[in-house]
Design a protein around this motif. Sequence first.
Motif, PDB file in Angstrom:
ATOM      1  N   ARG A 157      20.537   6.909 -16.823  1.00 23.64           N
ATOM      2  CA  ARG A 157      21.798   7.171 -16.131  1.00 23.64           C
ATOM      3  C   ARG A 157      21.802   8.568 -15.497  1.00 23.64           C
ATOM      4  N   THR A 158      21.297   9.550 -16.252  1.00 26.75           N
ATOM      5  CA  THR A 158      21.275  10.927 -15.729  1.00 26.75           C
ATOM      6  C   THR A 158      20.376  11.026 -14.505  1.00 26.75           C
ATOM      7  N   ARG A 159      19.222  10.369 -14.574  1.00 23.59           N
ATOM      8  CA  ARG A 159      18.295  10.380 -13.428  1.00 23.59           C
ATOM      9  C   ARG A 159      18.958   9.780 -12.197  1.00 23.59           C
ATOM     10  N   ARG A 160      19.618   8.626 -12.419  1.00 27.52           N
ATOM     11  CA  ARG A 160      20.271   7.933 -11.301  1.00 27.52           C
ATOM     12  C   ARG A 160      21.368   8.802 -10.688  1.00 27.52           C
ATOM     13  N   GLN A 161      22.173   9.412 -11.564  1.00 30.73           N
ATOM     14  CA  GLN A 161      23.277  10.252 -11.070  1.00 30.73           C
ATOM     15  C   GLN A 161      22.737  11.462 -10.312  1.00 30.73           C
ATOM     16  N   ALA A 162      21.681  12.082 -10.862  1.00 33.10           N
ATOM     17  CA  ALA A 162      21.119  13.282 -10.228  1.00 33.10           C
ATOM     18  C   ALA A 162      20.498  12.938  -8.883  1.00 33.10           C
ATOM     19  N   LEU A 163      19.782  11.814  -8.842  1.00 31.19           N
ATOM     20  CA  LEU A 163      19.168  11.401  -7.573  1.00 31.19           C
ATOM     21  C   LEU A 163      20.239  11.187  -6.515  1.00 31.19           C
ATOM     22  N   ARG A 164      21.359  10.588  -6.938  1.00 31.59           N
ATOM     23  CA  ARG A 164      22.459  10.344  -5.999  1.00 31.59           C
ATOM     24  C   ARG A 164      23.077  11.664  -5.545  1.00 31.59           C
ATOM     25  N   GLU A 165      23.240  12.589  -6.471  1.00 32.44           N
ATOM     26  CA  GLU A 165      23.852  13.897  -6.143  1.00 32.44           C
ATOM     27  C   GLU A 165      22.986  14.700  -5.174  1.00 32.44           C
ATOM     28  N   PHE A 166      21.656  14.615  -5.344  1.00 30.79           N
ATOM     29  CA  PHE A 166      20.753  15.420  -4.513  1.00 30.79           C
ATOM     30  C   PHE A 166      20.318  14.699  -3.231  1.00 30.79           C
ATOM     31  N   ASP A 167      20.781  13.463  -3.071  1.00 24.76           N
ATOM     32  CA  ASP A 167      20.317  12.656  -1.940  1.00 24.76           C
ATOM     33  C   ASP A 167      20.943  13.112  -0.627  1.00 24.76           C
TER      34      ASP A 167
END
Lengths: 219, 99
Positions: free
Chosen positions: A30-40
Motif C-alpha cells: 500500500r505504501t509503495r502504491r501511494q508513494a508512486l502515485r504521489e511522485f507520479d
Amino acid sequence: MSGTHEEDLASTAEVGEAFDPRAAATLLARTRRQALREFDIHTPLLSLIRAVAVLAGYGAIWWSVRGQHPYTGPHGPVFVVVVAVVALTIVAGAQVTRRATAGVSGPSLLQRRAVVAVFVVAYVAVLLFMVALYRAGVGAAIVYGVYPASAPLIVGGAALAGAFAAQEGWLGLGAALAIVAVAALSAFTGPITVWLATGVGCCLVLVGYAAAQLWLQKA
Amino acid sequence: MPVGALDPVIHVPARLRIVATLATLPPGDALTFTRLQEMLDLTPGNLITHLRKLEEAGYISVEKTGNGVASRTSAALTHQGRAALDAYAAALRDLIGGL
C-alpha cells in the motif's frame, strides 16, 4: 535530532506491538502504491487534459481548413484557440510536476530538465525545418498541412518514448509510440483530414493511456 | 522461516513506510523532512526517532542544508537501505508463502 516525548512513545509502541508479516506485506504494498502515485508526474487526469487539448486544438484547425480548395492552411482566430490549448496543457503539466516533485532533490531533477531541454530543441528544429520547406518552395499542403500536423507529434512522441524507455515506464512508452504511429499514418490522409485524424487518433490514445493508468493504480 | 528472521530495523510499521516511500524515488534522490512527514502523517518527533534509527543502521542518509528558518533536512535511501528493503520483501514473501 534530540530526544522527545514522541520518541518514547514510538519506542514503547515498537516493543509492545506484534507486527504480523501479512500486515507488513499489505502495508509495504500500500505504501509503495501511494508513494508512486504521489511522485507520479504522468497522472491520469493530466493524460485526460492532454486528450481534450489535442482534440480541441487539432479539431479547431481542421474546422478552419475544411473545404479549402486549394489548401492554404489555418488562418486567423484558430491560432488563438491553439495558443490557449497549448498554454493550458503546459500550465497543467507544470502544476502536476511541481506538486509531485515538491521536496524531491537529486539526479532525477537534472534528468527532468534534460528531457525538457530535448523537447525545446526538438520543437525549435521542427519549426525551423518548416521554414526551410517554405523557403525551398514546397507547397502549402505540406508546409501548412501535413508537416505541422504530424511532424511535431512524431518528433515529440519519439523523444517522450526515449524518456519513458530510460525510466522503464512501459505503459508510457507504449502510449508515446502509439502517438508516433497515429501521427505518421494520419499524414497519408492529406492536408485537411490529417488534422482531424491526428486529433481524434491521439485523443483516443491518451484516453486509453489514462484508463490504463487508472486501472494500474487500482490493481 | 521464523518472524524473527525479518530485519528488526525495518519490521516496524513507521520505519517500513519510511523506507518503502524513499525506495520509490530514483536512486540518489532525497526527500525533505516536511514532505515525508506530510506523506506519512507522522508527528515530527516520531519521524525524527525513526529516521535516526534508520540512519544508525546505515539504511538512509540524512542531510541538513541551510541555517535557521531556511534550513532543510532531507533523507535518502542508501544502497544498503535499498538492499535491506529488497531482502526484507523477499523474506516476507517466503514467510507468507510458508504460513
